[in-house]
Scaffold this active site. Structure first.
Site, PDB file in Angstrom:
ATOM      1  N   LYS A   9      -1.390  -5.879 -10.741  1.00 13.78           N
ATOM      2  CA  LYS A   9       0.025  -6.135 -10.458  1.00 13.78           C
ATOM      3  C   LYS A   9       0.832  -6.227 -11.759  1.00 13.78           C
ATOM      4  CE  LYS A   9      -1.048  -8.514  -6.115  1.00 13.78           C
ATOM      5  NZ  LYS A   9      -0.770  -9.726  -5.301  1.00 13.78           N
ATOM      6  N   TYR A  49       2.709  -3.902   2.343  1.00 13.91           N
ATOM      7  CA  TYR A  49       2.696  -5.288   2.826  1.00 13.91           C
ATOM      8  C   TYR A  49       3.339  -5.396   4.204  1.00 13.91           C
ATOM      9  CZ  TYR A  49       1.080  -7.290  -1.662  1.00 13.91           C
ATOM     10  OH  TYR A  49       0.338  -7.655  -2.765  1.00 13.91           O
ATOM     11  N   PHE A  57       9.211 -15.323   2.015  1.00 14.64           N
ATOM     12  CA  PHE A  57       8.995 -15.059   0.585  1.00 14.64           C
ATOM     13  C   PHE A  57       8.894 -13.575   0.267  1.00 14.64           C
ATOM     14  CE2 PHE A  57       4.585 -14.123   1.422  1.00 14.64           C
ATOM     15  CZ  PHE A  57       4.190 -15.014   2.406  1.00 14.64           C
ATOM     16  N   ARG A  85     -12.981  -8.406  -3.387  1.00 11.60           N
ATOM     17  CA  ARG A  85     -12.231  -9.608  -3.000  1.00 11.60           C
ATOM     18  C   ARG A  85     -12.855 -10.857  -3.650  1.00 11.60           C
ATOM     19  NH1 ARG A  85      -7.307  -9.471  -0.257  1.00 11.60           N
ATOM     20  NH2 ARG A  85      -7.887 -11.390   0.811  1.00 11.60           N
ATOM     21  N   THR A  91      -6.231 -16.078  -2.845  1.00 16.58           N
ATOM     22  CA  THR A  91      -4.833 -15.674  -3.066  1.00 16.58           C
ATOM     23  C   THR A  91      -4.096 -16.555  -4.063  1.00 16.58           C
ATOM     24  OG1 THR A  91      -4.784 -14.886  -0.779  1.00 16.58           O
ATOM     25  CG2 THR A  91      -2.648 -15.187  -1.875  1.00 16.58           C
ATOM     26  N   ARG A 102      -8.534 -14.073 -10.656  1.00 21.14           N
ATOM     27  CA  ARG A 102      -7.409 -14.995 -10.471  1.00 21.14           C
ATOM     28  C   ARG A 102      -7.718 -16.372 -11.061  1.00 21.14           C
ATOM     29  NH1 ARG A 102      -6.133 -12.882  -4.310  1.00 21.14           N
ATOM     30  NH2 ARG A 102      -4.566 -11.313  -4.847  1.00 21.14           N
ATOM     31  N   ASN A 117      -0.539 -13.298  -9.167  1.00 21.15           N
ATOM     32  CA  ASN A 117      -1.993 -13.428  -9.089  1.00 21.15           C
ATOM     33  C   ASN A 117      -2.770 -12.196  -9.561  1.00 21.15           C
ATOM     34  OD1 ASN A 117      -1.466 -11.860  -6.872  1.00 21.15           O
ATOM     35  ND2 ASN A 117      -2.156 -13.359  -5.357  1.00 21.15           N
ATOM     36  N   HIS A 120      -4.716  -7.049  -6.682  1.00 16.23           N
ATOM     37  CA  HIS A 120      -4.740  -6.864  -5.231  1.00 16.23           C
ATOM     38  C   HIS A 120      -6.037  -6.158  -4.862  1.00 16.23           C
ATOM     39  CE1 HIS A 120      -3.696  -5.505  -1.163  1.00 16.23           C
ATOM     40  NE2 HIS A 120      -4.194  -4.335  -1.519  1.00 16.23           N
ATOM     41  N   GLU A 131      -4.482   1.817   2.983  1.00 15.97           N
ATOM     42  CA  GLU A 131      -3.843   1.681   1.661  1.00 15.97           C
ATOM     43  C   GLU A 131      -4.152   2.878   0.758  1.00 15.97           C
ATOM     44  OE1 GLU A 131      -4.968  -2.264   0.316  1.00 15.97           O
ATOM     45  OE2 GLU A 131      -3.972  -3.208   2.023  1.00 15.97           O
TER      46      GLU A 131
END
Ligand code: DAT
Ligand code: MG
Length: 144
Positions: A9, A49, A57, A85, A91, A102, A117, A120, A131
């Site tokens: 990100k 998303y 948010f 993951r 998250t 993270r 964070n 992804h 995706e």
């Protein structure tokens, strides 16, 4: 072989963490099938998303995710969806275990309410397919 979609990100790119994230992927033995630096636009983010667009948010996510370039890619490997993951951590960075990306590279969310964070990863094989199609389209098997 299972595939997943991943992203570094804008906070990760801006902070110079691309090399360290890719290094962890390579160390783990996953194959980087696709890799590209891009700038996300609102249209693709809203699709990416889709489950979050109605959340209060979401506008913060949108601002953050379009603020700077991102690195996107496709990984392949045994059980790569769940393994990636695990490597990312949960998250919210304040709850992420040390040893995870993270947990090692991010902090608790700031006062602006955003969650920076770093990475992804798709949350299921179905999401991964969706995706990968969204970001890479029909090029997804075009590993040079
Ligand atoms: P993950 O990225 O771990 O798959 P998610 O899919 O639930 O988590 O959410 C996507 C991103 O949206 C997440 O990485 C950060 C942001 N986000 C999630 N919940 C949030 C919240 N309550 N407030 C602000 N941002 C949030
Ligand atoms: Mg998610």
């Amino acid at each position: 072989m299972e595939k997943t979609f991943f992203m570094i990100k804008p906070d990760g790119v801006k902070r110079g963490l691309v090399g360290q994230v890719l290094s962890r992927i390579e160390q783990r033995g996953f194959i980087i099938e696709q890799l590209e630096m891009r700038r996300a636009d609102t249209t693709i983010l809203r699709k990416h998303y889709e489950a979050l667009v109605d959340k209060p948010f979401f506008s913060e996510i949108e601002t953050y995710m379009t603020s700077d370039p991102i690195v996107i890619g496709v990984l392949s490997g045994n059980r790569v969806v769940s393994s990636w993951r695990m490597m990312m951590g949960v998250t919210n960075p304040k709850d992420a275990q040390p040893g995870t990306i993270r947990g090692d590279f991010a902090q608790a969310p700031g006062d602006d309410g955003g969650i920076f964070n770093v990475v992804h990863g798709s949350d299921s094989t179905d999401s991964a397919k969706r995706e990968i199609d969204l970001w890479f389209g029909s090029d997804q098997n075009a590993r040079p």
